[in-house]
Write a protein that holds these residues in place. Structure first.
Motif, PDB file in Angstrom:
ATOM      1  N   PRO A   8       9.664  -5.795 -18.240  1.00  0.00           N
ATOM      2  CA  PRO A   8      10.780  -5.905 -19.181  1.00  0.00           C
ATOM      3  C   PRO A   8      11.745  -4.721 -19.139  1.00  0.00           C
ATOM      4  N   ASN A   9      11.436  -3.706 -18.339  1.00  0.00           N
ATOM      5  CA  ASN A   9      12.361  -2.576 -18.205  1.00  0.00           C
ATOM      6  C   ASN A   9      13.425  -2.817 -17.131  1.00  0.00           C
ATOM      7  N   PHE A  10      13.533  -4.074 -16.681  1.00  0.00           N
ATOM      8  CA  PHE A  10      14.587  -4.441 -15.722  1.00  0.00           C
ATOM      9  C   PHE A  10      15.432  -5.576 -16.281  1.00  0.00           C
ATOM     10  N   LYS A  11      16.722  -5.561 -15.894  1.00  0.00           N
ATOM     11  CA  LYS A  11      17.591  -6.699 -16.255  1.00  0.00           C
ATOM     12  C   LYS A  11      18.273  -7.212 -14.990  1.00  0.00           C
ATOM     13  N   LEU A  12      18.807  -8.420 -15.107  1.00  0.00           N
ATOM     14  CA  LEU A  12      19.541  -8.990 -13.964  1.00  0.00           C
ATOM     15  C   LEU A  12      21.011  -8.655 -14.093  1.00  0.00           C
ATOM     16  N   LEU A  13      21.656  -8.346 -12.975  1.00  0.00           N
ATOM     17  CA  LEU A  13      23.113  -8.197 -12.963  1.00  0.00           C
ATOM     18  C   LEU A  13      23.698  -9.457 -12.342  1.00  0.00           C
ATOM     19  N   SER A  14      24.963  -9.710 -12.629  1.00  0.00           N
ATOM     20  CA  SER A  14      25.589 -10.912 -12.073  1.00  0.00           C
ATOM     21  C   SER A  14      25.973 -10.682 -10.614  1.00  0.00           C
ATOM     22  N   ALA A  15      25.387 -11.496  -9.732  1.00  0.00           N
ATOM     23  CA  ALA A  15      25.708 -11.377  -8.301  1.00  0.00           C
ATOM     24  C   ALA A  15      27.133 -11.868  -8.037  1.00  0.00           C
ATOM     25  N   THR A  52       0.836  -1.215   0.000  1.00  0.00           N
ATOM     26  CA  THR A  52       0.000   0.000   0.000  1.00  0.00           C
ATOM     27  C   THR A  52       0.870   1.264   0.000  1.00  0.00           C
ATOM     28  N   ILE A  53       2.162   1.102   0.070  1.00  0.00           N
ATOM     29  CA  ILE A  53       3.072   2.261   0.121  1.00  0.00           C
ATOM     30  C   ILE A  53       3.300   2.788  -1.295  1.00  0.00           C
ATOM     31  N   THR A  54       3.090   4.100  -1.449  1.00  0.00           N
ATOM     32  CA  THR A  54       3.242   4.702  -2.778  1.00  0.00           C
ATOM     33  C   THR A  54       4.583   5.436  -2.871  1.00  0.00           C
ATOM     34  N   PRO A  55       5.040   5.694  -4.092  1.00  0.00           N
ATOM     35  CA  PRO A  55       6.284   6.454  -4.258  1.00  0.00           C
ATOM     36  C   PRO A  55       6.188   7.848  -3.627  1.00  0.00           C
ATOM     37  N   GLU A  56       4.985   8.393  -3.501  1.00  0.00           N
ATOM     38  CA  GLU A  56       4.839   9.720  -2.870  1.00  0.00           C
ATOM     39  C   GLU A  56       5.179   9.640  -1.374  1.00  0.00           C
ATOM     40  N   GLN A  57       4.867   8.498  -0.764  1.00  0.00           N
ATOM     41  CA  GLN A  57       5.160   8.364   0.673  1.00  0.00           C
ATOM     42  C   GLN A  57       6.656   8.175   0.927  1.00  0.00           C
ATOM     43  N   CYS A  58       7.342   7.613  -0.055  1.00  0.00           N
ATOM     44  CA  CYS A  58       8.788   7.384   0.075  1.00  0.00           C
ATOM     45  C   CYS A  58       9.446   7.967  -1.183  1.00  0.00           C
ATOM     46  N   PRO A  59       9.524   9.288  -1.254  1.00  0.00           N
ATOM     47  CA  PRO A  59       9.984   9.886  -2.512  1.00  0.00           C
ATOM     48  C   PRO A  59      11.461   9.640  -2.797  1.00  0.00           C
ATOM     49  N   ASP A  60      11.778   9.628  -4.094  1.00  0.00           N
ATOM     50  CA  ASP A  60      13.161   9.572  -4.581  1.00  0.00           C
ATOM     51  C   ASP A  60      13.930   8.305  -4.214  1.00  0.00           C
ATOM     52  N   VAL A  61      13.214   7.220  -3.966  1.00  0.00           N
ATOM     53  CA  VAL A  61      13.909   5.962  -3.635  1.00  0.00           C
ATOM     54  C   VAL A  61      14.685   5.463  -4.858  1.00  0.00           C
ATOM     55  N   GLU A  62      15.974   5.192  -4.645  1.00  0.00           N
ATOM     56  CA  GLU A  62      16.805   4.699  -5.757  1.00  0.00           C
ATOM     57  C   GLU A  62      17.287   3.261  -5.566  1.00  0.00           C
ATOM     58  N   TYR A  63      17.340   2.836  -4.306  1.00  0.00           N
ATOM     59  CA  TYR A  63      17.837   1.476  -4.014  1.00  0.00           C
ATOM     60  C   TYR A  63      16.798   0.765  -3.165  1.00  0.00           C
ATOM     61  N   ILE A  64      16.490  -0.472  -3.550  1.00  0.00           N
ATOM     62  CA  ILE A  64      15.463  -1.215  -2.800  1.00  0.00           C
ATOM     63  C   ILE A  64      15.997  -2.584  -2.400  1.00  0.00           C
ATOM     64  N   VAL A 120      13.761   4.140  -9.053  1.00  0.00           N
ATOM     65  CA  VAL A 120      14.614   3.038  -8.584  1.00  0.00           C
ATOM     66  C   VAL A 120      15.690   2.695  -9.619  1.00  0.00           C
ATOM     67  N   LYS A 121      16.920   2.475  -9.114  1.00  0.00           N
ATOM     68  CA  LYS A 121      18.015   2.094 -10.008  1.00  0.00           C
ATOM     69  C   LYS A 121      18.339   0.614  -9.840  1.00  0.00           C
ATOM     70  N   ARG A 122      18.386   0.182  -8.570  1.00  0.00           N
ATOM     71  CA  ARG A 122      18.812  -1.200  -8.318  1.00  0.00           C
ATOM     72  C   ARG A 122      17.944  -1.826  -7.225  1.00  0.00           C
ATOM     73  N   ILE A 123      17.645  -3.115  -7.401  1.00  0.00           N
ATOM     74  CA  ILE A 123      16.852  -3.847  -6.399  1.00  0.00           C
ATOM     75  C   ILE A 123      17.591  -5.140  -6.078  1.00  0.00           C
ATOM     76  N   VAL A 124      17.719  -5.447  -4.798  1.00  0.00           N
ATOM     77  CA  VAL A 124      18.224  -6.779  -4.431  1.00  0.00           C
ATOM     78  C   VAL A 124      17.066  -7.568  -3.841  1.00  0.00           C
ATOM     79  N   TYR A 125      16.890  -8.784  -4.374  1.00  0.00           N
ATOM     80  CA  TYR A 125      15.852  -9.692  -3.895  1.00  0.00           C
ATOM     81  C   TYR A 125      16.558 -10.837  -3.178  1.00  0.00           C
ATOM     82  N   ILE A 127      20.050 -14.888  -3.805  1.00  0.00           N
ATOM     83  CA  ILE A 127      20.099 -13.434  -4.058  1.00  0.00           C
ATOM     84  C   ILE A 127      20.054 -13.163  -5.564  1.00  0.00           C
ATOM     85  N   ALA A 128      19.249 -12.192  -5.945  1.00  0.00           N
ATOM     86  CA  ALA A 128      19.228 -11.723  -7.341  1.00  0.00           C
ATOM     87  C   ALA A 128      19.286 -10.193  -7.338  1.00  0.00           C
ATOM     88  N   ILE A 129      20.054  -9.635  -8.293  1.00  0.00           N
ATOM     89  CA  ILE A 129      20.158  -8.163  -8.384  1.00  0.00           C
ATOM     90  C   ILE A 129      19.494  -7.706  -9.676  1.00  0.00           C
TER      91      ILE A 129
END
Ligand SMILES: C[S@@+](CC[C@H](N)C(=O)[O-])C[C@H]1O[C@@H](n2cnc3c(N)ncnc32)[C@H](O)[C@@H]1O
Length: 433
Positions: A376-383, A290-302, A349-354, A420-422
């Motif tokens: 499809p606007n995301f790709k995986l990086l090599s962990a 339920t959290i929107t980008p307005e509640q957490c503005p300018d998040v770049e890393y998740i 957001v620039k990078r996400i670690v799952y 882990i996936a990036i």
């Protein structure tokens, strides 16, 4: 044991552990959540240690109890209390308190139980994983931490490791009075497995100067690698181990939005991060969906460390009966896909670690596959690359992206099992191409 009056009372610790086991056997609740409910109990750590000994040796203990017929010959002794007392007597304290009837009974069977366990079985399942201790650099600098430890320990001098196997060998040959620095996480220290009790009860741990944190769980924040002062979203934050690590990595600057849905765990997150002297954390009690980008503005890393089956921690505080059925995995996978897709919707957001502490593809590679398809606007990086190529266990090669993901596996990496996936957001030109 109901209806039977003992002239001498069974110590309350034994009764409590037996009650926890009974609930765990009869309900679908996990041991971990049941022990969590006892977090105010004065003997919490002791009870936790006892239960861990049982789960580590469950098969051997159950078989020995059956073989020596103690329950058949003493019908008033409950199975759960018997398990508790046998575990305490043989694996944990090696002694039993008091002279209550159940205690006397189990003591009288000691020799028979030992025989049933058999020397081989009894000696087999020892936890030899090292004790990982991370320096909370919000409170203690790395240099000061080494100076503090010099009072009790020798720092093992290790030349720069040529490869990962050399490092693992050094960990395996640590002496009891030594510690060393991890090769991937530079604020992580490694001690001999026999030092677990020392660290579990030390003031350094209580005051959060040092965090007891398995190496695998440190890799998630390390791999996210947010620059100092970044704006970060920690989507499933409690109890806050990775939140505190993130706070350390960004030098207690910037902002970390730490979201937690469960009220009790949210309280724990707040108290842990306060004790750990985190100044850059904004905790929010909410369902992160339920959290929107307005509640957490300018998040770049998740960082997304969602609820999972915990199968990577299988032998730690987990009963054999807590199996991961297909239906449960499918449900967890569905939630994980929703959460990861939600992360991908944050506009800056620039990078996400799952990360999960699961070894099941349903919660790992399958989730990655579905989310890449939906986003499809995301790709995986090599962990592996993120760890300077010094890592061996990767994702399942049956998935075309498998080798970009990373697993830690207890038998090789001397850690709990994790995945882990990036993900990185494609630039405009990458999207067009
Ligand atoms: C695996 S634990 C996180 C561990 C934590 N990252 C750490 O390192 O200490 C997952 C947490 O997510 C919380 N959670 C589950 N669903 C959630 C949701 N929809 N929104 C926010 N938190 C959620 C759970 O209550 C639990 O505390």
């Amino acid at each position: 044991m109901s209806g039977f009056k003992h002239s001498i009372k069974v110590p309350s610790k034994y009764k409590k552990v037996a009650a926890i086991l009974k609930t765990a056997f009869e309900s679908k609740k996990s041991l971990k959540s049941l022990i969590f409910e006892q977090k105010k109990h004065v003997k919490l750590r002791d009870m936790q240690a006892l239960l861990t000994h049982y789960t580590d040796n469950q098969r051997a203990i159950d078989a020995a109890i059956e073989k020596c017929q103690i329950l058949e010959e003493n019908p008033r002794l409950s199975r759960e209390l018997c398990i508790t007392l046998v575990t305490e007597l043989i694996y944990h304290r090696k002694d039993l308190k008091g002279d209550s009837k159940p205690v006397q009974t189990v003591r009288a069977y000691r020799k028979r139980i030992m025989k049933a366990l058999g020397d081989e079985n009894f000696a087999k399942k020892k936890d030899t994983k090292p004790r990982y201790v991370r320096i909370n650099t919000n409170i203690v600098s790395i240099a000061d931490a080494h100076a503090m430890l010099a009072e009790n320990w020798y720092k093992k001098d290790c030349p720069p490791f040529e490869n990962y196997d050399e490092f693992l060998k050094a960990v395996e040959t640590l002496e009891e009075n030594e510690y060393m620095v991890d090769m991937h996480v530079d604020d992580l220290l490694i001690f001999h497995s026999k030092q677990k009790y020392f660290w579990a009860t030390h003031e350094y741990t209580e005051s959060k100067k040092f965090m007891l944190q398995d190496k695998a769980t440190c890799l998630a924040a390390k791999i996210l690698n947010p620059p100092i002062g970044s704006i970060i979203l920690d989507m499933c934050a409690a109890p806050g181990m990775k939140t505190i690590h993130l706070s350390n990595l960004v030098k207690n600057q910037g902002t970390i939005y730490a979201i937690e849905k469960d009220a009790e765990r949210y309280r724990l997150l707040r108290s842990m991060t306060k004790k750990a002297k985190c100044k850059n954390i904004k905790p929010i009690e909410a369902d992160v969906l339920t959290i929107t980008p307005e509640q957490c503005p300018d998040v770049e890393y998740i960082l997304l460390d969602p609820p999972c089956s915990g199968s990577g921690m299988q032998n730690r505080m987990c009963l054999n009966s807590e199996v991961d059925d297909a239906q449960r995995l499918q449900k967890l996978g569905g939630l994980q896909i929703k959460l990861l897709s939600h992360a991908m919707n944050f506009p800056h957001v620039k990078r996400i670690v799952y990360s999960t502490c699961s070894i099941h593809k349903e919660e790992n590679e399958d989730v990655v596959k579905k989310c890449l398809y939906l986003n499809p606007n995301f790709k995986l990086l090599s962990a592996k690359k993120a760890l300077r190529n010094k890592w061996c266990n990767l994702g399942d090669r049956q998935y075309d992206f498998g080798k970009k993901c990373l697993y830690s596996r207890p038998e090789k990496d001397l850690t709990i099992g994790m995945f882990i996936a990036i993900f990185e957001k494609l630039s405009n030109s990458e999207e067009v191409a």
